[in-house]
Design an enzyme around this catalytic site. Sequence first.
Site, PDB file in Angstrom:
ATOM      1  CB  CYS A  44      -0.939  -0.002   1.197  1.00  0.00           C
ATOM      2  SG  CYS A  44      -2.076  -1.404   1.205  1.00  0.00           S
ATOM      3  CG  HIS A  92      -3.296   3.424   1.725  1.00  0.00           C
ATOM      4  ND1 HIS A  92      -3.746   2.880   0.541  1.00  0.00           N
ATOM      5  CD2 HIS A  92      -3.391   2.433   2.656  1.00  0.00           C
ATOM      6  CE1 HIS A  92      -4.071   1.620   0.746  1.00  0.00           C
ATOM      7  NE2 HIS A  92      -3.866   1.325   2.014  1.00  0.00           N
ATOM      8  CG  ASN A 111      -6.660  -0.904   0.897  1.00  0.00           C
ATOM      9  OD1 ASN A 111      -5.885  -0.572   0.004  1.00  0.00           O
ATOM     10  ND2 ASN A 111      -6.242  -1.271   2.098  1.00  0.00           N
TER      11      ASN A 111
END
Length: 321
Positions: free
Chosen positions: A113, A248, A278
Amino acid sequence: MIRSVIRGSGSALPARAVSNAELAKTVDTSDDWIVERTGIRNRYIADDSETTASLATDAARAALVAAGIEASDIDLIVLATATPDQTFPATATIVQNALGCNGGIAFDVAAVCSGFLYALGTADSMLRTGMAKRALVIGAETFSRLMDWEDRTTCVLFGDGAGAIVLEAVEGDDAGAGIIATKLHADGAHNELLYVDGGPSTTGTVGKLRMRGREVFRHAVVNLASVLNEALEEAGLTAADIDWVVPHQANARILDATARKLGLPAEKVIVTVDQHANTSAASVPLAFDVGIRDGRIKPGDLVMFEAMGGGFTWGACLARM
């Protein structure tokens, strides 16, 4: 001095959007359960014809159009992904060939990520040292390929997509546009909190994502607030100077908690987790492209990018538009 200036951005999503209600037909979950815990309402899932490389290529093309730059002008591609099309060669080389800008530098970065932050920092360093003039920095994922669809605590959290920016090396001064400061970290002691239980060197399989969400949440809030302050300190600025935070998009609660810890108003945070879920390395450039295209992020704005992912890896990057 040479600065890496953001010239344009682009993004790409799979054709299929999957709402919480649709997901609840096959997974033991509900819209209320997902929204309350994560803020996610929708995600995009790639079909068999859509890959990390194809999404990355579409995002790259959109970024080139926005920048007014031809693919032939690109001499560096850094692509962040944890879901490459093949074990090797790098997915960046597939994108390079699809764009027709063969011959320059192209490679992948694996930091999950945080991958886009790592890719951005790497490309910035290479531009400032003269190794390249114009770069495509891409975050692209087909994370749905890693999901255990019987684990409702993880499969509802992720989606697929890609985002890209064009960077150009420009001679300027401290007050001009460009990347100002980047801070990156990793701590391999926390591998067991967020990982995939497979790989070519161990099981010979792709594996599935495993996560201990509460522990990840706790580390994320502390680490993100700390690294944002590091980047601000290097730039000689404060949180009050930031126009936009592009984080993020892991979980709405993490976004809210990090903003509160820094004393930042929620309206300064670009939030797309409700739309995209996500998307790992794709989430920061996807959110940035949304903020650019809807007119919130404007020339001259001070933008802070930040992310944390498995590894753990985490980082922040401060840029003037």
